[in-house]
Design a protein around this motif. Structure first.
Motif, PDB file in Angstrom:
ATOM      1  N   GLY A  36      10.767   0.629  -5.116  1.00 46.24           N
ATOM      2  CA  GLY A  36      11.420  -0.439  -5.857  1.00 46.24           C
ATOM      3  C   GLY A  36      12.930  -0.266  -5.743  1.00 46.24           C
ATOM      4  O   GLY A  36      13.429   0.817  -5.440  1.00 46.24           O
ATOM      5  N   THR A  37      13.670  -1.321  -6.005  1.00 45.70           N
ATOM      6  CA  THR A  37      15.115  -1.312  -5.803  1.00 45.70           C
ATOM      7  C   THR A  37      15.811  -0.171  -6.527  1.00 45.70           C
ATOM      8  O   THR A  37      16.609   0.560  -5.931  1.00 45.70           O
ATOM      9  CB  THR A  37      15.722  -2.660  -6.232  1.00 45.70           C
ATOM     10  N   THR A  38      15.532   0.000  -7.813  1.00 46.91           N
ATOM     11  CA  THR A  38      16.216   1.046  -8.579  1.00 46.91           C
ATOM     12  C   THR A  38      15.911   2.426  -8.014  1.00 46.91           C
ATOM     13  O   THR A  38      16.823   3.233  -7.798  1.00 46.91           O
ATOM     14  CB  THR A  38      15.835   0.980 -10.066  1.00 46.91           C
ATOM     15  N   CYS A  39      14.654   2.715  -7.767  1.00 44.49           N
ATOM     16  CA  CYS A  39      14.279   4.027  -7.221  1.00 44.49           C
ATOM     17  C   CYS A  39      14.892   4.234  -5.840  1.00 44.49           C
ATOM     18  O   CYS A  39      15.391   5.321  -5.535  1.00 44.49           O
ATOM     19  CB  CYS A  39      12.766   4.175  -7.159  1.00 44.49           C
ATOM     20  N   TYR A  40      14.866   3.196  -5.029  1.00 43.06           N
ATOM     21  CA  TYR A  40      15.411   3.296  -3.677  1.00 43.06           C
ATOM     22  C   TYR A  40      16.886   3.678  -3.713  1.00 43.06           C
ATOM     23  O   TYR A  40      17.329   4.598  -3.036  1.00 43.06           O
ATOM     24  CB  TYR A  40      15.202   1.972  -2.937  1.00 43.06           C
ATOM     25  N   VAL A  41      17.634   2.985  -4.579  1.00 41.73           N
ATOM     26  CA  VAL A  41      19.073   3.248  -4.700  1.00 41.73           C
ATOM     27  C   VAL A  41      19.331   4.620  -5.321  1.00 41.73           C
ATOM     28  O   VAL A  41      20.279   5.317  -4.945  1.00 41.73           O
ATOM     29  CB  VAL A  41      19.752   2.135  -5.535  1.00 41.73           C
ATOM     30  N   MET A  42      18.472   5.042  -6.238  1.00 39.28           N
ATOM     31  CA  MET A  42      18.668   6.305  -6.954  1.00 39.28           C
ATOM     32  C   MET A  42      18.176   7.524  -6.180  1.00 39.28           C
ATOM     33  O   MET A  42      18.272   8.641  -6.667  1.00 39.28           O
ATOM     34  CB  MET A  42      17.978   6.252  -8.325  1.00 39.28           C
ATOM     35  N   GLY A  43      17.614   7.334  -4.984  1.00 40.13           N
ATOM     36  CA  GLY A  43      17.272   8.495  -4.177  1.00 40.13           C
ATOM     37  C   GLY A  43      15.962   8.477  -3.426  1.00 40.13           C
ATOM     38  O   GLY A  43      15.720   9.348  -2.598  1.00 40.13           O
ATOM     39  N   SER A  44      15.098   7.497  -3.693  1.00 40.84           N
ATOM     40  CA  SER A  44      13.820   7.532  -2.975  1.00 40.84           C
ATOM     41  C   SER A  44      14.004   7.246  -1.489  1.00 40.84           C
ATOM     42  O   SER A  44      13.169   7.647  -0.678  1.00 40.84           O
ATOM     43  CB  SER A  44      12.798   6.579  -3.596  1.00 40.84           C
ATOM     44  N   ALA A  45      15.104   6.603  -1.123  1.00 38.60           N
ATOM     45  CA  ALA A  45      15.366   6.366   0.301  1.00 38.60           C
ATOM     46  C   ALA A  45      15.445   7.695   1.044  1.00 38.60           C
ATOM     47  O   ALA A  45      14.915   7.836   2.152  1.00 38.60           O
ATOM     48  CB  ALA A  45      16.660   5.575   0.480  1.00 38.60           C
ATOM     49  N   GLN A  46      16.086   8.699   0.445  1.00 38.21           N
ATOM     50  CA  GLN A  46      16.192  10.015   1.073  1.00 38.21           C
ATOM     51  C   GLN A  46      14.850  10.751   1.055  1.00 38.21           C
ATOM     52  O   GLN A  46      14.573  11.554   1.935  1.00 38.21           O
ATOM     53  CB  GLN A  46      17.248  10.868   0.358  1.00 38.21           C
ATOM     54  N   LEU A  47      14.018  10.476   0.046  1.00 38.49           N
ATOM     55  CA  LEU A  47      12.720  11.143  -0.049  1.00 38.49           C
ATOM     56  C   LEU A  47      11.711  10.583   0.951  1.00 38.49           C
ATOM     57  O   LEU A  47      10.721  11.241   1.262  1.00 38.49           O
ATOM     58  CB  LEU A  47      12.153  11.004  -1.461  1.00 38.49           C
ATOM     59  N   ALA A  48      11.962   9.392   1.446  1.00 36.79           N
ATOM     60  CA  ALA A  48      11.006   8.735   2.341  1.00 36.79           C
ATOM     61  C   ALA A  48      10.697   9.567   3.589  1.00 36.79           C
ATOM     62  O   ALA A  48       9.604   9.486   4.127  1.00 36.79           O
ATOM     63  CB  ALA A  48      11.512   7.350   2.728  1.00 36.79           C
ATOM     64  N   GLY A  49      11.614  10.402   4.029  1.00 37.35           N
ATOM     65  CA  GLY A  49      11.394  11.217   5.217  1.00 37.35           C
ATOM     66  C   GLY A  49      10.831  12.599   4.932  1.00 37.35           C
ATOM     67  O   GLY A  49      10.783  13.448   5.824  1.00 37.35           O
ATOM     68  N   ILE A  50      10.366  12.819   3.718  1.00 49.33           N
ATOM     69  CA  ILE A  50       9.898  14.160   3.328  1.00 49.33           C
ATOM     70  C   ILE A  50       8.705  14.625   4.171  1.00 49.33           C
ATOM     71  O   ILE A  50       8.539  15.824   4.391  1.00 49.33           O
ATOM     72  CB  ILE A  50       9.593  14.229   1.822  1.00 49.33           C
ATOM     73  N   ALA A  51       7.906  13.695   4.665  1.00 50.57           N
ATOM     74  CA  ALA A  51       6.724  14.080   5.452  1.00 50.57           C
ATOM     75  C   ALA A  51       7.111  14.919   6.661  1.00 50.57           C
ATOM     76  O   ALA A  51       6.414  15.874   7.012  1.00 50.57           O
ATOM     77  CB  ALA A  51       5.952  12.841   5.886  1.00 50.57           C
ATOM     78  N   ARG A  80      13.812   8.936 -15.792  1.00 47.66           N
ATOM     79  CA  ARG A  80      14.700   8.099 -14.984  1.00 47.66           C
ATOM     80  C   ARG A  80      14.287   8.103 -13.522  1.00 47.66           C
ATOM     81  O   ARG A  80      13.651   9.029 -13.049  1.00 47.66           O
ATOM     82  CB  ARG A  80      16.130   8.616 -15.119  1.00 47.66           C
ATOM     83  N   ALA A  81      14.709   7.056 -12.829  1.00 50.02           N
ATOM     84  CA  ALA A  81      14.431   6.912 -11.396  1.00 50.02           C
ATOM     85  C   ALA A  81      15.192   7.987 -10.614  1.00 50.02           C
ATOM     86  O   ALA A  81      16.181   8.514 -11.110  1.00 50.02           O
ATOM     87  CB  ALA A  81      14.868   5.521 -10.946  1.00 50.02           C
TER      88      ALA A  81
END
Length: 89
Positions: free
Chosen positions: A12-27, A57-58
């Motif tokens: 979601g937008t908030t999570c993406y901006v708050m750091g999930s974008a960086q977590l997406a490559g964790i695999a 928090r996100a």
């Protein structure tokens, strides 16, 4: 052998901006011995950040259904490690 550990990263937008974008490559950064036992995927907004702080928090990540708030790579890896050890019991 037990089922794989499921890691779901809120995109979601908030999570993406708050750091999930960086977590997406964790695999790609998982230890080799975990890679066959861990599935990582994005998920739709959980709505958890809209619950007036009830869930923290996100960004949010679920590991085998357990919601992690303010998720970062360390918290996610720790939750995966715990889930893998529970599978081994």
């Amino acid at each position: 052998m037990a089922d794989n550990v499921m890691v779901e990263i809120c995109m979601g937008t908030t999570c993406y901006v708050m750091g999930s974008a960086q977590l997406a490559g964790i695999a790609e950064r998982l230890p080799e011995e975990w890679k066959a036992r861990v599935t990582v995927k994005g998920m739709r907004c959980t709505g958890a950040c809209q619950q007036a702080g009830q869930f923290g928090r996100a960004p949010f990540v679920r590991v085998n259904g357990h919601l992690i708030s303010e998720a970062d790579e360390g918290k996610v890896l720790s939750a995966i490690r715990e889930a893998l050890s529970e599978e081994g019991e």
